[in-house]
Write a protein that holds these residues in place. Structure first.
Motif, PDB file in Angstrom:
ATOM      1  N   LYS A 681       0.825  -1.207   0.000  1.00 51.22           N
ATOM      2  CA  LYS A 681       0.000   0.000   0.000  1.00 51.22           C
ATOM      3  C   LYS A 681       0.861   1.259   0.000  1.00 51.22           C
ATOM      4  CE  LYS A 681      -0.702   0.274   5.043  1.00 51.22           C
ATOM      5  NZ  LYS A 681      -1.736   0.302   6.120  1.00 51.22           N
ATOM      6  N   GLU A 682       1.999   1.206   0.721  1.00 50.10           N
ATOM      7  CA  GLU A 682       2.861   2.382   0.761  1.00 50.10           C
ATOM      8  C   GLU A 682       3.483   2.677  -0.610  1.00 50.10           C
ATOM      9  OE1 GLU A 682       2.871  -0.112   2.840  1.00 50.10           O
ATOM     10  OE2 GLU A 682       3.009   0.552   4.929  1.00 50.10           O
ATOM     11  N   VAL A 683       3.905   1.609  -1.287  1.00 51.87           N
ATOM     12  CA  VAL A 683       4.542   1.779  -2.596  1.00 51.87           C
ATOM     13  C   VAL A 683       3.527   2.255  -3.631  1.00 51.87           C
ATOM     14  CG1 VAL A 683       5.633   0.549  -4.516  1.00 51.87           C
ATOM     15  CG2 VAL A 683       6.418   0.170  -2.164  1.00 51.87           C
ATOM     16  N   THR A 684       2.333   1.646  -3.658  1.00 57.08           N
ATOM     17  CA  THR A 684       1.340   2.070  -4.648  1.00 57.08           C
ATOM     18  C   THR A 684       0.815   3.466  -4.326  1.00 57.08           C
ATOM     19  OG1 THR A 684      -0.408   0.887  -3.414  1.00 57.08           O
ATOM     20  CG2 THR A 684       0.679  -0.282  -5.244  1.00 57.08           C
ATOM     21  N   TRP A 685       0.837   3.857  -3.058  1.00 53.24           N
ATOM     22  CA  TRP A 685       0.486   5.245  -2.700  1.00 53.24           C
ATOM     23  C   TRP A 685       1.497   6.216  -3.311  1.00 53.24           C
ATOM     24  CZ3 TRP A 685       3.515   8.538   0.392  1.00 53.24           C
ATOM     25  CH2 TRP A 685       2.944   9.783   0.667  1.00 53.24           C
ATOM     26  N   MET A 686       2.772   5.842  -3.333  1.00 53.36           N
ATOM     27  CA  MET A 686       3.796   6.695  -3.938  1.00 53.36           C
ATOM     28  C   MET A 686       3.438   6.987  -5.394  1.00 53.36           C
ATOM     29  SD  MET A 686       6.426   7.477  -1.870  1.00 53.36           S
ATOM     30  CE  MET A 686       7.918   7.609  -2.854  1.00 53.36           C
ATOM     31  N   TYR A 687       2.890   5.976  -6.080  1.00 48.84           N
ATOM     32  CA  TYR A 687       2.510   6.162  -7.480  1.00 48.84           C
ATOM     33  C   TYR A 687       1.257   7.023  -7.603  1.00 48.84           C
ATOM     34  CZ  TYR A 687       1.031   5.110 -12.245  1.00 48.84           C
ATOM     35  OH  TYR A 687       0.623   5.211 -13.550  1.00 48.84           O
ATOM     36  N   SER A 688       0.245   6.702  -6.810  1.00 50.47           N
ATOM     37  CA  SER A 688      -1.032   7.418  -6.920  1.00 50.47           C
ATOM     38  C   SER A 688      -0.897   8.878  -6.511  1.00 50.47           C
ATOM     39  CB  SER A 688      -2.108   6.728  -6.067  1.00 50.47           C
ATOM     40  OG  SER A 688      -1.802   6.853  -4.683  1.00 50.47           O
ATOM     41  N   SER A 689       0.061   9.176  -5.639  1.00 51.45           N
ATOM     42  CA  SER A 689       0.240  10.556  -5.186  1.00 51.45           C
ATOM     43  C   SER A 689       1.201  11.336  -6.081  1.00 51.45           C
ATOM     44  CB  SER A 689       0.755  10.566  -3.749  1.00 51.45           C
ATOM     45  OG  SER A 689       2.016   9.927  -3.672  1.00 51.45           O
ATOM     46  N   GLY A 690       1.767  10.666  -7.101  1.00 51.83           N
ATOM     47  CA  GLY A 690       2.658  11.353  -8.030  1.00 51.83           C
ATOM     48  C   GLY A 690       4.079  11.509  -7.545  1.00 51.83           C
ATOM     49  N   LEU A 691       4.443  10.804  -6.469  1.00 54.66           N
ATOM     50  CA  LEU A 691       5.801  10.924  -5.941  1.00 54.66           C
ATOM     51  C   LEU A 691       6.790  10.022  -6.668  1.00 54.66           C
ATOM     52  CD1 LEU A 691       5.138  11.114  -2.094  1.00 54.66           C
ATOM     53  CD2 LEU A 691       5.404  12.958  -3.748  1.00 54.66           C
ATOM     54  N   SER A 692       6.274   8.965  -7.292  1.00 56.12           N
ATOM     55  CA  SER A 692       7.161   8.066  -8.031  1.00 56.12           C
ATOM     56  C   SER A 692       6.431   7.512  -9.248  1.00 56.12           C
ATOM     57  CB  SER A 692       7.633   6.911  -7.146  1.00 56.12           C
ATOM     58  OG  SER A 692       8.395   5.998  -7.897  1.00 56.12           O
ATOM     59  N   THR A 693       7.087   7.574 -10.389  1.00 57.25           N
ATOM     60  CA  THR A 693       6.528   6.983 -11.604  1.00 57.25           C
ATOM     61  C   THR A 693       7.162   5.637 -11.889  1.00 57.25           C
ATOM     62  OG1 THR A 693       8.161   8.175 -12.931  1.00 57.25           O
ATOM     63  CG2 THR A 693       6.011   9.226 -12.628  1.00 57.25           C
ATOM     64  N   GLY A 694       8.097   5.223 -11.044  1.00 57.76           N
ATOM     65  CA  GLY A 694       8.742   3.938 -11.221  1.00 57.76           C
ATOM     66  C   GLY A 694       9.879   3.976 -12.223  1.00 57.76           C
ATOM     67  N   ILE A 695      10.314   2.795 -12.617  1.00 54.55           N
ATOM     68  CA  ILE A 695      11.465   2.635 -13.504  1.00 54.55           C
ATOM     69  C   ILE A 695      11.040   1.784 -14.691  1.00 54.55           C
ATOM     70  CG2 ILE A 695      13.820   1.736 -13.678  1.00 54.55           C
ATOM     71  CD1 ILE A 695      13.858   1.931 -10.537  1.00 54.55           C
ATOM     72  N   ASN A 696      11.401   2.225 -15.885  1.00 56.41           N
ATOM     73  CA  ASN A 696      11.065   1.453 -17.080  1.00 56.41           C
ATOM     74  C   ASN A 696      12.138   0.397 -17.316  1.00 56.41           C
ATOM     75  OD1 ASN A 696      10.892   0.582 -19.876  1.00 56.41           O
ATOM     76  ND2 ASN A 696       9.435   2.266 -20.157  1.00 56.41           N
ATOM     77  N   LYS A 697      11.714  -0.857 -17.334  1.00 58.33           N
ATOM     78  CA  LYS A 697      12.638  -1.949 -17.583  1.00 58.33           C
ATOM     79  C   LYS A 697      12.022  -2.895 -18.601  1.00 58.33           C
ATOM     80  CE  LYS A 697      15.418  -5.536 -15.361  1.00 58.33           C
ATOM     81  NZ  LYS A 697      15.778  -6.194 -14.072  1.00 58.33           N
ATOM     82  N   ASN A 698      12.641  -2.957 -19.772  1.00 60.16           N
ATOM     83  CA  ASN A 698      12.161  -3.824 -20.852  1.00 60.16           C
ATOM     84  C   ASN A 698      10.697  -3.563 -21.177  1.00 60.16           C
ATOM     85  OD1 ASN A 698      14.698  -5.104 -20.934  1.00 60.16           O
ATOM     86  ND2 ASN A 698      14.081  -6.542 -19.325  1.00 60.16           N
ATOM     87  N   GLY A 699      10.338  -2.292 -21.161  1.00 61.56           N
ATOM     88  CA  GLY A 699       8.975  -1.922 -21.515  1.00 61.56           C
ATOM     89  C   GLY A 699       7.974  -2.070 -20.394  1.00 61.56           C
ATOM     90  N   LYS A 700       8.422  -2.485 -19.213  1.00 57.00           N
ATOM     91  CA  LYS A 700       7.521  -2.642 -18.064  1.00 57.00           C
ATOM     92  C   LYS A 700       7.909  -1.671 -16.965  1.00 57.00           C
ATOM     93  CE  LYS A 700       6.541  -7.565 -18.789  1.00 57.00           C
ATOM     94  NZ  LYS A 700       6.567  -8.927 -18.153  1.00 57.00           N
TER      95      LYS A 700
END
Length: 723
Positions: A681-700
C-alpha cells in the motif's frame, strides 16, 4: 616548380628600405655560405630542421558594411556546421634552407613550432629526375638546391612523400622575457596590385602600436628592420595565392634578406610576405597565413592586402595583427553555435560535441575572430580570455572567481577596449570547466567597431549582437599540441530584443548565462560606462545548474533540509549518486516536519544509537513520531543508522509522515509489486500521489523495492512531496 599562368618576372626593379638604427646584425642575416656540393644524384637527402606549424584558416570575413544587417535567421543553417577550413600544415625549416611540407602524423599532436625535426627524404624516380636535371644544367649543386628540386618536382601536392623522421621537443627555449622587441622583415611580391612602400611601412607601424598596447608592453615594439619588393622566381598569380606554394614564397622571402626561414622561428623576428591579389578562390578565400609560435618566438606570415577591395591598405591592419597573433601563440576567436535552444556543450578533442559546433572567426569583438576586419588602423581588442592565456593581461585586470569566495559575488567590469581596471573574470567551476567574463562597449581600442546606425541590434555571421554587452568566453587549445594555439569561443545566450529572438553574443542587463554543466551562473545587473555582473554558485560544488535534479537538490539547501558534506574549506558537496543512509533520511525528514521544540528522550529507543550520536535527536524523533519502529533483533531494537535506505522503506517513511490512510491500489501499477506484498500500500500510494513513476525496464514499469535510494532521488521525492 612551374605554376600555371606564368607572368614572368614582373617588375625587375627591386627596392629595399632598412630604417636607420634597425639594420639587422651580421649574425642575424648571415645565411649559410658554404654547403656540400652534389655531383651525383643521391638516394637520400637530409630533411632536418625546425618545425613551423601553420594554423588552419577559413574564408576571411571581409571588410565594410555589407556583412552587417538587422535581419538574419535565428536558426543556424546546416551548411555552416563544421564550416570547411583550409587545413593547417606542418613545415620543416631545414638546416640547409628550404621549407619542406611534411605529413603531420610524423610529429604527432604534441609538436610545437620551434621543435626540432630529424628526418630524411628518400627520392623517388620523379625527384631523382628533377635533381639530375638540375645537376646537368648547373653542374654540382648544393644540398639546399637538391632539396628544392626534389620537393618541387611534385609541388602543390601537399606533404612531400618519402619523408620520414620524428620531432624532438625544443629543450633550448628559455622562458620568454618580460619584454622584447620583435623585428619585422617585410617583402612585397609584385604582380598583382601595387600598394606603396609607405603604406606597407605604415601597416607594420600600426600593427606594432596595436600589439604593444594589447600585450601591455610585453612586445615593446615591432620595428620594420628591412623592406623589399620584387617579383618572385616563377612569378604567377597561382604562385602568389595558392596556399600550396606559401612555403616557396617564405623561402624566397627569407633569402631576399640573406636568411633562411629557420631564422624567424625562434628569434622573435617576423618575416611578413605581402601580395596584393584579392586571391579569392585561388587561396580558398583565405587572406592570411601565420605559423603558430609563442609569445616571443617570432614566425612567418603571408597576407593578401588585395582583400581591402580598393580601400586603403590600413584596412588590413587587423589582418596583419591577426596573423602576427598566430606567431605569438594565439588561435582563433570563435563563436559557439548549437541547434535548438542549446547554447553550449561539452568539449571533446578540442571541439564541442553535438548539437553544437564552433563558427570559426565567429567572435566579432576579437582581432583573432571576425573583429580583425573592423577598425581600420585601430583593430578591436584581443578578447580577455586570450590575453590571460597568453600571459599578457596586466596585473589586476583579471580576477579569479571561485565558489570559496561566496555563493553570490558581484563585480564591476571596466570595458575590454580600455587599458585600466578590472576587465575580466576567470570563473572556475569543479564541473563544466573554466570560463571568462568581459564587457565590451565600443570605447577605447574598440572605438572603430562597426555597428548598424540606429539599430537596437544587428546580425552578423550566425549571431546577433548589440553595441555593448557582457560576454562569456571559453578558452581552449586549438591546432597542434596542448598549448600551440590559445583560442577562445564566445558562448551566446538566447534573448529577445525589439521582438527578435536569437543567439546574442552580448548580454544586456537582466540576462544571464550558465555555460555547459557549470556550477556558476553569470547575471548582468547593469551596463553603461562599466558593467556590473553577479556570479552565483550552486550550493553544492558537485551539482551544476543543469543537473537532472539540480532544482530539487538546490531546494534541499535553500529549505535547510540538507547542508551537504564537507568538501574542504567552506565548500560543500551533495554527493548525489551516493545512497541515502537511514541516519541521513532521519535528518532530512526531521528538518522537514519535526516541531521546533522537540525534546529527545533521555534514553535511546535503539540499542545502536547512543544519546551521543550525531543524529540522535533526529533518529529518536523518527521513533516517537511513529515513522520508524526500528529492526527487531535478539539484542533489542536497532535502527542501523549507517545502512542504506531501500525504496520500499522510503515509501513507508513518507507514507507515515503524511499520515496517509490509502489502502493500496486494486491493480498494481508496478510489475514487481503484488497485492498483499509487504509495503504494497505504501509503494502504490507513492505512485497514486505522483511521488514516483517507477522505472522502465524492458517496456515494463517496476518499482525495484529492494533497490537503494540515492541522495538525488531522495531530493526529488521530498521536493515533489512539498510541491
Amino acid at each position: 616548380m612551374d605554376p600555371e599562368d606564368s607572368e614572368g618576372e614582373g617588375d625587375p626593379a627591386e627596392r629595399e628600405t632598412a630604417p636607420a638604427g634597425e639594420l639587422p646584425t651580421e649574425d642575424d642575416d648571415a645565411a649559410e655560405s658554404e654547403s656540400e656540393l652534389l655531383t651525383e644524384v643521391p638516394e637520400i637527402l637530409p630533411v632536418s630542421g625546425t618545425l613551423a606549424i601553420v594554423s588552419s584558416e577559413g574564408a576571411h570575413p571581409g571588410f565594410g558594411e555589407s556583412a552587417w544587417s538587422t535581419g538574419g535567421s535565428a536558426e543556424p543553417e546546416e551548411e555552416h556546421e563544421g564550416a570547411e577550413l583550409t587545413p593547417g600544415r606542418v613545415l620543416v625549416a631545414t638546416d640547409s634552407g628550404p621549407l619542406v611540407e611534411i605529413d603531420p602524423a610524423l610529429v604527432g599532436a604534441e609538436a610545437l613550432s620551434g621543435d626540432r625535426f630529424e628526418g630524411t627524404l628518400t627520392l623517388d624516380a620523379t625527384a631523382q629526375a628533377a635533381v639530375e636535371a638540375e645537376i646537368s644544367e648547373s653542374g654540382p649543386v648544393a644540398v639546399e638546391d637538391a632539396i628544392e628540386a626534389a620537393t618541387q618536382a611534385e609541388a602543390g601536392a601537399g606533404p612531400v612523400a618519402g619523408v620520414v623522421g620524428s620531432a624532438l621537443p625544443n629543450a633550448d627555449v628559455a622562458a620568454a622575457p618580460a619584454k622584447k622587441s620583435h623585428g619585422v622583415d617585410l617583402i612585397f611580391f609584385t604582380g598583382g596590385g601595387n600598394p606603396s612602400d609607405a603604406s606597407l611601412k605604415k601597416l607594420v607601424a600600426d600593427t606594432s602600436i596595436y600589439w604593444n598596447g594589447q600585450s601591455n608592453g610585453a612586445i615593446s615594439g615591432m620595428p620594420l628592420s628591412a623592406q623589399k619588393r620584387k617579383a618572385p622566381t616563377g612569378n604567377s598569380r597561382t604562385l602568389r595565392c595558392d596556399a600550396r606554394y606559401t612555403d616557396n614564397l617564405w623561402t624566397q622571402g627569407a633569402r631576399a634578406f640573406g636568411k633562411n626561414p629557420d631564422s624567424y622561428l625562434k628569434s622573435g623576428r617576423h618575416l611578413v610576405v605581402v601580395v596584393d591579389d584579392d586571391c579569392g578562390a585561388l587561396s580558398g578565400n583565405v587572406a592570411g597565413w601565420g605559423t603558430i609560435g609563442s609569445l616571443h618566438s617570432g614566425g612567418l606570415v603571408w597576407i593578401d592586402t588585395g582583400v581591402r577591395d580598393g580601400g586603403d591598405v590600413s584596412l588590413t591592419t587587423g589582418l596583419l595583427a591577426h596573423e602576427i597573433g598566430h606567431n605569438l601563440g594565439l588561435g582563433h576567436g570563435n563563436s559557439r553555435i548549437c541547434t535548438g535552444n542549446v547554447t553550449d556543450a561539452q568539449m571533446r578533442n578540442g571541439r564541442p560535441v553535438s548539437p553544437c559546433w564552433d563558427d570559426e572567426y565567429g567572435d566579432v569583438y576579437n582581432v583573432m575572430g571576425k573583429g580583425s576586419s573592423f577598425g581600420g588602423s585601430k583593430p578591436v581588442a584581443l578578447a580577455i580570455s586570450q590575453k590571460h592565456q597568453l600571459g599578457i593581461a596586466p596585473a589586476g585586470s583579471v580576477r579569479t572567481v571561485q565558489a570559496s569566495g561566496g555563493r553570490s559575488q558581484t563585480f564591476t567590469l571596466q570595458p575590454g577596449g580600455g587599458n585600466s581596471g578590472l576587465r575580466g573574470l576567470k570563473v572556475e567551476s569543479p564541473t563544466g570547466g573554466t570560463f571568462y567574463v568581459e564587457y565590451r562597449n565600443r570605447t577605447g581600442q574598440d572605438a572603430g567597431f562597426y555597428t548598424v546606425p540606429g539599430a537596437s541590434y544587428y546580425y552578423y555571421g550566425l549571431n546577433y549582437h548589440q553595441e555593448r554587452g557582457v560576454r562569456v568566453l571559453k578558452p581552449f587549445a586549438q591546432g597542434y599540441g596542448a598549448s600551440a594555439a590559445k583560442a577562445s569561443t564566445v558562448i551566446p545566450i538566447w534573448d529577445t530584443v525589439s521582438g527578435t529572438k536569437g543567439r546574442f553574443q552580448t548580454m544586456r542587463a537582466g540576462t544571464n548565462s550558465t555555460p555547459w554543466y557549470n556550477t556558476a551562473r553569470v547575471s548582468v545587473v547593469s551596463v553603461g560606462s562599466t558593467a556590473v555582473v553577479r556570479v552565483d554558485f550552486t550550493p553544492f560544488i558537485d551539482v551544476p545548474y543543469a543537473h537532472k535534479f539540480g532544482k530539487e537538490i538546490n531546494w534541499m539547501s535553500s529549505a535547510k533540509l540538507s547542508t551537504g558534506i564537507n568538501a574542504g574549506g567552506s565548500l560543500r558537496k551533495y554527493d548525489p549518486k551516493s545512497n541515502v543512509t537511514r541516519e541521513a533520511m532521519a535528518a532530512f525528514l526531521y528538518r522537514l516536519e519535526a516541531p521546533k521544540n522537540y525534546q529527545a528522550p533521555k534514553k535511546s529507543p535503539f540499542t545502536d544509537v547512543p544519546t551521543s550520536h550525531k543524529f540522535y535527536k533526529e533518529i529518536a524523533w523518527m521513533y516517537t513520531s511513529g515513522l520508524s519502529t526500528g529492526i527487531k533483533t535478539a539484542g533489542g531494537r536497532t535502527y542501523a543508522p549507517k545502512s542504506s535506505v531501500t525504496r520500499e522503506a522510503m515509501a513507508a517513511f513518507i507514507y507515515r509522515l503524511e499520515g496517509s490512510r490509502y489502502a493500496g491500489a486494486k491493480t498494481s501499477p508496478f510489475a514487481d509489486m503484488k497485492p498483499g506484498q509487504k509495503f504494497y500500500k505504501e509503494v502504490t500510494w507513492m505512485y497514486s500521489s505522483g511521488l514516483s513513476t517507477g522505472i522502465n525496464k524492458n517496456g515494463k514499469r517496476i518499482y525495484n523495492p529492494k533497490g537503494k535510494v540515492t541522495r538525488e532521488a531522495m531530493a526529488a521525492f521530498i521536493y515533489r512531496l512539498k510541491h
